[in-house]
Design an enzyme around this catalytic site. Structure first.
Site, PDB file in Angstrom:
ATOM      1  N   ARG A   1       1.296 -57.517  54.766  1.00  0.00           N
ATOM      2  CA  ARG A   1      -0.145 -57.361  54.590  1.00  0.00           C
ATOM      3  C   ARG A   1      -0.727 -56.827  55.906  1.00  0.00           C
ATOM      4  NH1 ARG A   1       0.450 -57.306  49.850  1.00  0.00           N
ATOM      5  NH2 ARG A   1      -0.403 -58.727  48.283  1.00  0.00           N
TER       6      ARG A   1
ATOM      7  N   HIS B   1      -0.186 -48.380  50.226  1.00  0.00           N
ATOM      8  CA  HIS B   1       0.186 -49.643  49.567  1.00  0.00           C
ATOM      9  C   HIS B   1       1.013 -49.392  48.292  1.00  0.00           C
ATOM     10  CE1 HIS B   1      -1.118 -54.111  49.252  1.00  0.00           C
ATOM     11  NE2 HIS B   1       0.038 -53.932  48.641  1.00  0.00           N
TER      12      HIS B   1
HETATM   13  P1  NAP Z   1       8.041 -65.241  49.119  1.00  0.00           P
HETATM   14  O1  NAP Z   1       9.222 -65.240  48.194  1.00  0.00           O
HETATM   15  O2  NAP Z   1       6.996 -66.274  48.932  1.00  0.00           O
HETATM   16  O3  NAP Z   1       8.629 -65.375  50.605  1.00  0.00           O
HETATM   17  C1  NAP Z   1       7.826 -65.608  51.708  1.00  0.00           C
HETATM   18  C2  NAP Z   1       8.691 -65.713  52.949  1.00  0.00           C
HETATM   19  O4  NAP Z   1       7.847 -65.782  54.103  1.00  0.00           O
HETATM   20  C3  NAP Z   1       9.556 -66.978  52.968  1.00  0.00           C
HETATM   21  O5  NAP Z   1      10.785 -66.691  53.579  1.00  0.00           O
HETATM   22  C4  NAP Z   1       8.740 -67.926  53.856  1.00  0.00           C
HETATM   23  O6  NAP Z   1       9.484 -68.892  54.523  1.00  0.00           O
HETATM   24  C5  NAP Z   1       8.193 -66.925  54.874  1.00  0.00           C
HETATM   25  N1  NAP Z   1       7.005 -67.447  55.545  1.00  0.00           N
HETATM   26  C6  NAP Z   1       5.777 -67.739  55.020  1.00  0.00           C
HETATM   27  N2  NAP Z   1       4.949 -68.217  55.964  1.00  0.00           N
HETATM   28  C7  NAP Z   1       5.647 -68.209  57.115  1.00  0.00           C
HETATM   29  C8  NAP Z   1       5.344 -68.579  58.447  1.00  0.00           C
HETATM   30  N3  NAP Z   1       4.142 -69.075  58.791  1.00  0.00           N
HETATM   31  N4  NAP Z   1       6.320 -68.455  59.376  1.00  0.00           N
HETATM   32  C9  NAP Z   1       7.547 -67.984  59.054  1.00  0.00           C
HETATM   33  N5  NAP Z   1       7.890 -67.618  57.808  1.00  0.00           N
HETATM   34  C10 NAP Z   1       6.966 -67.726  56.854  1.00  0.00           C
HETATM   35  O7  NAP Z   1       7.317 -63.839  49.117  1.00  0.00           O
HETATM   36  P2  NAP Z   1       7.884 -62.412  48.607  1.00  0.00           P
HETATM   37  O8  NAP Z   1       7.924 -62.367  47.133  1.00  0.00           O
HETATM   38  O9  NAP Z   1       9.136 -62.132  49.353  1.00  0.00           O
HETATM   39  O10 NAP Z   1       6.712 -61.457  49.110  1.00  0.00           O
HETATM   40  C11 NAP Z   1       6.332 -61.407  50.469  1.00  0.00           C
HETATM   41  C12 NAP Z   1       5.083 -60.605  50.662  1.00  0.00           C
HETATM   42  O11 NAP Z   1       5.353 -59.211  50.547  1.00  0.00           O
HETATM   43  C13 NAP Z   1       3.970 -60.823  49.657  1.00  0.00           C
HETATM   44  O12 NAP Z   1       3.249 -62.005  49.898  1.00  0.00           O
HETATM   45  C14 NAP Z   1       3.112 -59.582  49.862  1.00  0.00           C
HETATM   46  O13 NAP Z   1       2.180 -59.814  50.890  1.00  0.00           O
HETATM   47  C15 NAP Z   1       4.138 -58.543  50.327  1.00  0.00           C
HETATM   48  N6  NAP Z   1       4.341 -57.493  49.306  1.00  0.00           N
HETATM   49  C16 NAP Z   1       3.951 -56.221  49.594  1.00  0.00           C
HETATM   50  C17 NAP Z   1       4.168 -55.222  48.687  1.00  0.00           C
HETATM   51  C18 NAP Z   1       3.798 -53.800  48.998  1.00  0.00           C
HETATM   52  O14 NAP Z   1       3.876 -52.944  48.116  1.00  0.00           O
HETATM   53  N7  NAP Z   1       3.432 -53.490  50.210  1.00  0.00           N
HETATM   54  C19 NAP Z   1       4.754 -55.515  47.439  1.00  0.00           C
HETATM   55  C20 NAP Z   1       5.120 -56.818  47.180  1.00  0.00           C
HETATM   56  C21 NAP Z   1       4.918 -57.813  48.119  1.00  0.00           C
HETATM   57  P3  NAP Z   1       9.857 -70.314  53.821  1.00  0.00           P
HETATM   58  O15 NAP Z   1      10.504 -69.967  52.493  1.00  0.00           O
HETATM   59  O16 NAP Z   1      10.796 -70.926  54.786  1.00  0.00           O
HETATM   60  O17 NAP Z   1       8.577 -71.050  53.622  1.00  0.00           O
HETATM   61  C1  GLV Z   2       1.696 -56.093  46.403  1.00  0.00           C
HETATM   62  O1  GLV Z   2       1.248 -55.906  47.474  1.00  0.00           O
HETATM   63  C2  GLV Z   2       2.080 -57.382  45.919  1.00  0.00           C
HETATM   64  O2  GLV Z   2       1.764 -58.375  46.575  1.00  0.00           O
HETATM   65  O3  GLV Z   2       2.707 -57.445  44.842  1.00  0.00           O
END
Ligand code: NAP
Ligand code: GLV
Length: 307
Positions: A222, A270
């Site tokens: 983000r 994005h």
């Molecule tokens: P997720 O499965 O919830 O994983 C989040 C990860 O971040 C976990 O490893 C978590 O650690 C870690 N984390 C959270 N807070 C933290 C902190 N304060 N310090 C250290 N580690 C921390 O999320 P996801 O599905 O992988 O998605 C991640 C993010 O990608 C989304 O929230 C979104 O913002 C972004 N995204 C962007 C796009 C795009 O097109 N640009 C698309 C999809 C997603 P723990 O498990 O140990 O808590």
């Molecule tokens: C995109 O940014 C998502 O969070 O799925």
């Protein structure tokens, strides 16, 4: 009744949801509906007041991985469960996006582009994958897949998360205290963290300058997690050589923003990992059935954690 707000692809989502959930009537915003009879909402950033009057709402399904926007709303009672998408085709897209940036840096494509403008025929040395140290912030559904896939390709990968995650070939860095060490060994830093109060503004001037001289940043988490002014300063000074950015503090990025024209920046609107209709609908309908059977859905958001 299920009420849908999918600004990118309303018709395809309605059709797919109606097919997957024939026992529910799927209606789309801005169709007039009896809001008190809405049982489930499927949304991506609906307009303010969207949830007003939905007193029977059983769950909200978010058409994405990140829930930062929905958690900030004041029209959604805190008792309504929020369910996000877990991977649903996004992890592989993200890997492709990140790999593009990694190869750009590793194979010196920016420098070749500059040489091309000067019609300069000059070979440069490239680091091998094993010599290229990548740090991945966030080892969840998306970051975990990106980190382990890059490690499987031979890159020297370390990952950072709050509670730690053992992934094949990935060095595990855990918690706030370990972050400076991860940064210090990362030639390419990949941010895939969720936006929470703890990660907002995380990559500030101090932490970004812990990266080795000549390092690169890929941000697809983000925008608010990176101090854009600090990033520009470090790119200008040459401490950072390249940034590939998919997310920004303000989106769409203002046309006057200096990032648009910075020679060391590649930016995208994005799109790193876009929600795919079929896997998203399959996951939502499976989760909806789970809720109806009294089971916990996958991707249930922990509001206090913020993801
Ligand atoms: P997720 O499965 O919830 O994983 C989040 C990860 O971040 C976990 O490893 C978590 O650690 C870690 N984390 C959270 N807070 C933290 C902190 N304060 N310090 C250290 N580690 C921390 O999320 P996801 O599905 O992988 O998605 C991640 C993010 O990608 C989304 O929230 C979104 O913002 C972004 N995204 C962007 C796009 C795009 O097109 N640009 C698309 C999809 C997603 P723990 O498990 O140990 O808590
Ligand atoms: C995109 O940014 C998502 O969070 O799925």
């Amino acid at each position: 009744m299920l009420y849908l707000y999918a600004p990118q692809d309303m018709v395809r989502y309605q059709h797919a949801l109606q097919q997957a959930l024939p026992q529910h009537k799927v209606q789309c915003w801005p169709e007039e509906v009896a809001v008190g009879q809405v049982d489930y909402a499927v949304v991506w950033n609906p307009p303010a007041g969207f949830f007003n009057g939905m007193v029977n709402l059983q769950a909200v399904f978010v058409l994405g991985a990140g829930v930062d926007r929905i958690l900030k709303r004041d029209d959604l009672p805190s008792t309504v469960p929020i369910v996000r998408l877990t991977d649903a085709g996004m992890a592989q897209q993200m890997l492709e996006y990140v790999l593009y940036g990694v190869l750009h840096v590793q194979r010196q494509m920016g420098q070749y582009r500059r040489q091309q403008t000067l019609r300069q025929w000059q070979a440069l040395t490239a680091l091998s994958a094993g010599q290229t140290r990548i740090g991945v912030l966030g080892l969840g559904e998306i970051g975990g897949w990106v980190a382990q896939s890059l490690a499987a390709m031979g890159y020297a990968v370390a990952g950072w998360s709050r509670t730690g995650r053992q992934l094949p070939g990935v060095q595990d860095y855990i918690g706030e205290a370990a972050l400076p060490d991860l940064l210090a060994r990362s030639d390419i830093l990949v941010n895939l963290l969720p936006a929470t109060p703890q990660t907002r503004g995380l990559l500030n001037a101090y932490l970004l300058s812990r990266l080795p001289s000549g390092a690169a940043l890929i941000n697809a988490g983000r925008g608010e997690q990176v101090d854009e002014a600090a990033l520009l300063g470090l790119l200008d000074s040459g401490h950072l050589r390249f940034a590939m950015l998919d997310v920004f503090e303000v989106e769409p990025l203002e046309t006057v923003h200096p990032l648009w024209s910075h020679p060391s920046v590649l930016l995208t609107p994005h799109i790193a990992a876009m929600t795919q209709v079929q896997p998203a609908v399959a996951q939502i309908s499976a989760n909806l059935q789970a809720i109806k059977q009294g089971q916990l859905p996958h991707g249930l958001v922990e509001r206090e954690r913020g993801y």
